[in-house]
Each structure stands twice: as C-alpha cells, then as structure tokens.
Design an enzyme around this catalytic site. Sequence first.
Site, mmCIF file in Angstrom:
data_model
loop_
_atom_site.group_PDB
_atom_site.id
_atom_site.type_symbol
_atom_site.label_atom_id
_atom_site.label_comp_id
_atom_site.label_asym_id
_atom_site.label_seq_id
_atom_site.Cartn_x
_atom_site.Cartn_y
_atom_site.Cartn_z
ATOM 1 N N TYR A 1 -9.681 -5.167 13.072
ATOM 2 C CA TYR A 1 -9.034 -4.769 11.814
ATOM 3 C C TYR A 1 -9.164 -5.867 10.769
ATOM 4 C CZ TYR A 1 -5.657 -3.446 8.314
ATOM 5 O OH TYR A 1 -5.080 -3.116 7.109
ATOM 6 N N GLU B 1 -17.765 23.250 -14.744
ATOM 7 C CA GLU B 1 -18.236 21.922 -15.161
ATOM 8 C C GLU B 1 -17.497 20.826 -14.408
ATOM 9 O OE1 GLU B 1 -19.387 22.185 -19.733
ATOM 10 O OE2 GLU B 1 -17.545 23.234 -19.274
ATOM 11 N N SER C 1 0.820 -1.222 0.000
ATOM 12 C CA SER C 1 0.000 0.000 0.000
ATOM 13 C C SER C 1 0.846 1.261 0.000
ATOM 14 C CB SER C 1 -0.938 -0.001 1.211
ATOM 15 O OG SER C 1 -0.186 -0.017 2.408
ATOM 16 N N ASN D 1 -15.659 28.578 -22.559
ATOM 17 C CA ASN D 1 -16.308 27.487 -21.835
ATOM 18 C C ASN D 1 -16.003 27.523 -20.337
ATOM 19 O OD1 ASN D 1 -17.338 26.444 -24.245
ATOM 20 N ND2 ASN D 1 -15.474 25.247 -24.621
ATOM 21 N N LYS E 1 -8.039 4.624 2.659
ATOM 22 C CA LYS E 1 -7.195 5.798 2.360
ATOM 23 C C LYS E 1 -7.306 6.200 0.895
ATOM 24 C CE LYS E 1 -4.051 3.468 4.572
ATOM 25 N NZ LYS E 1 -5.043 2.660 5.334
ATOM 26 N N ASN F 1 -2.078 -1.998 13.218
ATOM 27 C CA ASN F 1 -3.525 -1.752 13.254
ATOM 28 C C ASN F 1 -3.859 -0.466 14.023
ATOM 29 O OD1 ASN F 1 -3.472 -4.196 12.035
ATOM 30 N ND2 ASN F 1 -4.608 -5.320 13.614
ATOM 31 N N LYS G 1 -15.756 30.192 -28.746
ATOM 32 C CA LYS G 1 -16.162 29.582 -27.481
ATOM 33 C C LYS G 1 -15.433 30.134 -26.260
ATOM 34 C CE LYS G 1 -18.836 26.855 -26.860
ATOM 35 N NZ LYS G 1 -18.840 25.392 -27.032
ATOM 36 N N SER H 1 -12.236 26.588 -27.350
ATOM 37 C CA SER H 1 -12.447 25.355 -28.097
ATOM 38 C C SER H 1 -11.364 25.240 -29.156
ATOM 39 C CB SER H 1 -13.829 25.392 -28.757
ATOM 40 O OG SER H 1 -13.849 24.572 -29.910
ATOM 41 N N THR I 1 -38.120 28.415 -9.616
ATOM 42 C CA THR I 1 -38.479 27.109 -9.059
ATOM 43 C C THR I 1 -38.814 26.248 -10.275
ATOM 44 O OG1 THR I 1 -40.847 27.535 -8.834
ATOM 45 C CG2 THR I 1 -39.471 28.203 -6.981
ATOM 46 N N HIS I 2 -38.420 24.998 -10.238
ATOM 47 C CA HIS I 2 -38.573 24.108 -11.410
ATOM 48 C C HIS I 2 -37.861 24.705 -12.624
ATOM 49 C CE1 HIS I 2 -41.895 22.170 -9.130
ATOM 50 N NE2 HIS I 2 -42.114 23.417 -8.748
ATOM 51 N N GLN J 1 -7.551 -1.246 4.367
ATOM 52 C CA GLN J 1 -6.409 -0.570 3.741
ATOM 53 C C GLN J 1 -6.879 0.410 2.649
ATOM 54 O OE1 GLN J 1 -2.472 -2.319 3.268
ATOM 55 N NE2 GLN J 1 -2.963 -2.671 1.135
#
Length: 463
Positions: free
Chosen positions: A321, A294, A28, A289, A329, A114, A287, A281, A159-160, A326
């Site tokens: 444990y 996003e 690990s 963007n 993380k 542990n 463009k 772009s 709203t909506h 492991q």
Amino acid sequence: MSSPESHKLWGGRFASPTAAALDALNRSIGVDFRLWPFDVKLSKAWALGLREAGVFSAQECETIRKGLDSVAALLASGKIVDPSDEDVHTLIDRLLHDAVGDVASKLHTGRSRNDQVATDTRMWCADACAQVRSAVRELQHTLVVRAEELSDAAMPAYTHLQRAQPVLASHWVLAHFWSLERDITRLESARSAALVLPLGSGAIAGSAFSVPRDLLRAELGFERISQNSIDAVGDRDFVADLIFAVTMTATHLSRLAEDLIIFGSSEFGFVRFGDTFSTGSSMMPQKRNPDALELARGSAARASGDLFTLLATLKGLPSGYNKDLQDDKRAVFDAVDMILLVLPAVSGAVGELRFDSLKMRAALSSGLMATDLADYLVTKGISFRDAHAAVGALVRESEEKGCELSALPSSSFTAAHATFGSDASEWLSAEKSISRREIAGGTGGKSVAEQLSAARATMARSA
Ligand code: ARG
C-alpha cells in the site's frame, strides 16, 4: 459525541500533532464517505471473524455488530453532515465508540485500513459494475425496440463518412447494440475481478489473528480470497478494469451520439430529436440542440482521463500500500457517476428520436449500388477486378455528366463492358442490393430479423 480532531486511529508515536496543511491534504472523507455502507458491512463481518479467532466474546461481538447497525442508521439518516474525520474508516470507528464505548477499541485488532479500504473499494466496484451493466441493458433494450420499429426502412451506410452501400436502418441501429454487448461482458469480468477478498491481509503481511477468511468471504459476498497479502493491499487492477469498461462504454456512446448528431443535422435530416432530451438556444429561437448526445460524446474524454489518472498512479508504484492509492476512488467514482448520468439520458434521447425514412431512402443514390453492378458482371463470369474497372468508368462518366449512375444510357453500359445486358439496371435497386445480403451478420431482411432475435435472446439470457 467525540470530535474528529481527537479521534485518530494512529498518533501515539508522535510528539506533536500533525500540521493543518497535512490534515487538509491527507483527509479523504470528502471522497470516501460514500463507502460507509460497505465499511459497516465489512466491520460487522470482521467482528464475527474476531469472535472465531477468540478476540471477541460472543457478547462483545454482538455489542459491536449492534453498534455498527446503529452507526449505519445514523449515517443513513443524513444527520452526519460534512464530517472532518481523516477518512470513512476513522469516522465509523469514532461513531462506534460513541455508540458502544470502549469495546469498540478492540475492533481494529488484526486489520489495517490498507486491507479495509481495498475491501470496501472492491465491494463498491462490484456494486457499480452491476449498476452500470443494468443501465447499459436499458439502452440496449431501447435500441432493439427502435430497430424493430424501423422494420424495412433503408438508409446509406457510410465508410469514411462517405455514402457506401444501402443497409436496413435497423441494421445500423443494431450495430450499436453489439458494441454495448461487449461492454456488458467487460463489466461482468470487471465485477468478477473485484470480487477477490483482501480482508485478512492486514497492513501488508497478513493478520496475526486466525480470522477465518472464508467466513469473511461468504459474509461479504466475495467469490474468492486473495492469495498474497502484499499483492492484495496494493492491487488496484480491478479499479482499472472497471474504469476501462466504463471508458469503452463511454467511447461507444460517443460514437452512437456522433452518428445521431450528424444524422439529425438539417443536411442529413434522417432523425429528428425529441422535445424532452433537446435544449434550445438563449439567442436563436429556432434551435433544437442535442445536448444529451453531445455530453455523451464528451463523456468519453472524461472517462479516458480517469483511466489515465489511475494507470499513471499505478505505474512504478512500489509493492504494497502507498498513499497515492487513496486517489483511485476519485477516479473511479467520477467515471462511474458520469456514466450513470449519461446512459439514461442517451437511452431517453434514442427512445424519442423520430426517424425520417423518406429522407433516409432519398439518400440512396444509385452510385451506392456500384458494387452491386460489379457483382452483376461477376455473375456473368467476369473477374471482380475487371468488373470494378468497368463500373469505375461508368461512375466517372456519371460524375462528368453530373447525373446518376442509373441515368446513363445503355450504350454507356455496353461501352464500359460488352457483358452488360438489359437486366443490369435491376442491380441498381437499393432494395435488391439489401436483399442480396442474407449472409449471417449481413443487412438482408432475414439476416437482420435473425440478428434481432439473437439480440433479444442475449438480453433474455442474462437480463
Ligand atoms: N484513506 C485511505 C485510502 O483511501 C485509507 C487507507 C489508509 N492507509 C494508510 N496506511 N494510511 O487509501
């Protein structure tokens, strides 16, 4: 220097070496290497504890602590590149042997990886909570500054995603401040959940050496010590708490980002994205963007995935444990790394937005004041239900005629309800609609000014 292959913290009971395929799976270090500053700190505290328990002489304790400092210096220098030890604990143990010789072999007395890894991970998480919290604060600060700049600009609230009622643009900006404030609270509580010390729990049953746990707690900056060694080595609730806090933060960012992406489209035109947080772009020269926004919107998906990974790992796991842990993380590092990239980018993108208050104002068609018109009738003694029906008829008529509510002749108003007087048209003003909402938490100018001071006070109380 000793080799990672020959330095293992276990192995005596096996006749043959482990298979390469197991080593590759089991290792690990690629993920947990970054825990080294915490693991060094932990080991220095453990050396003090072993001295108190009579395992180390004062001299040995001193040698170990100095040796650990030199290990930390070596690791900080960046000279240890891509180590192939089993994990960070084994790496540090090996480097300590290289630094101080055989006395290093005593350090692992009465402890286990542990309780070690649970303690390191808790320290890392507490630190991460503080870092994420301060990045959230930065964004909140940006939002407050932007809200102040917008002063009396008005815009539709949706709203909506349908135009609903007029609000101050600052009121909309501050809506995002308060969701982030709840994230601050969650991050603080995740930090406190992390600050329970497992060290001293050993592998499962508690250390057989009388190491004073309160000394460890104080040395390592924990708030409390764990009450049950079985629970302490298998508990990863604090990791779930942190990933959940991050997931909610990312979810809030995704909603802020989505508002801005919509408002920045040519169809809305309420905001224009700045140069330093927009991209172009490769094909379409025109463009601009909102990539930062996003990516922020997408980040909520990644954080939710990390949260789900951890919860699925914990579900049905036997107590104590288990090696499945492991991978906690991997999930928490990914979520935290991601949010620490996203928060400053969102802050930067929000900081350089240009609001077009004329476009926002122009979107306030008189239909948005239909509720106000019904309220007008209520002030004249009509029930809201009847008022709603009367205004509904007016709205339908305006739709049929393809005109604004405000363009209907007064005869239509009196036909819809005899109570409509010549003063009714005032209730179609967006500004008046806003100023009638001085209720605490409402969009009236004074209420929003109070909201702004409350936001500032919140930030000042716990910067
Ligand atoms: N690398 C391990 C982890 O991250 C450390 C604990 C190993 N404990 C064990 N009993 N093998 O969980």
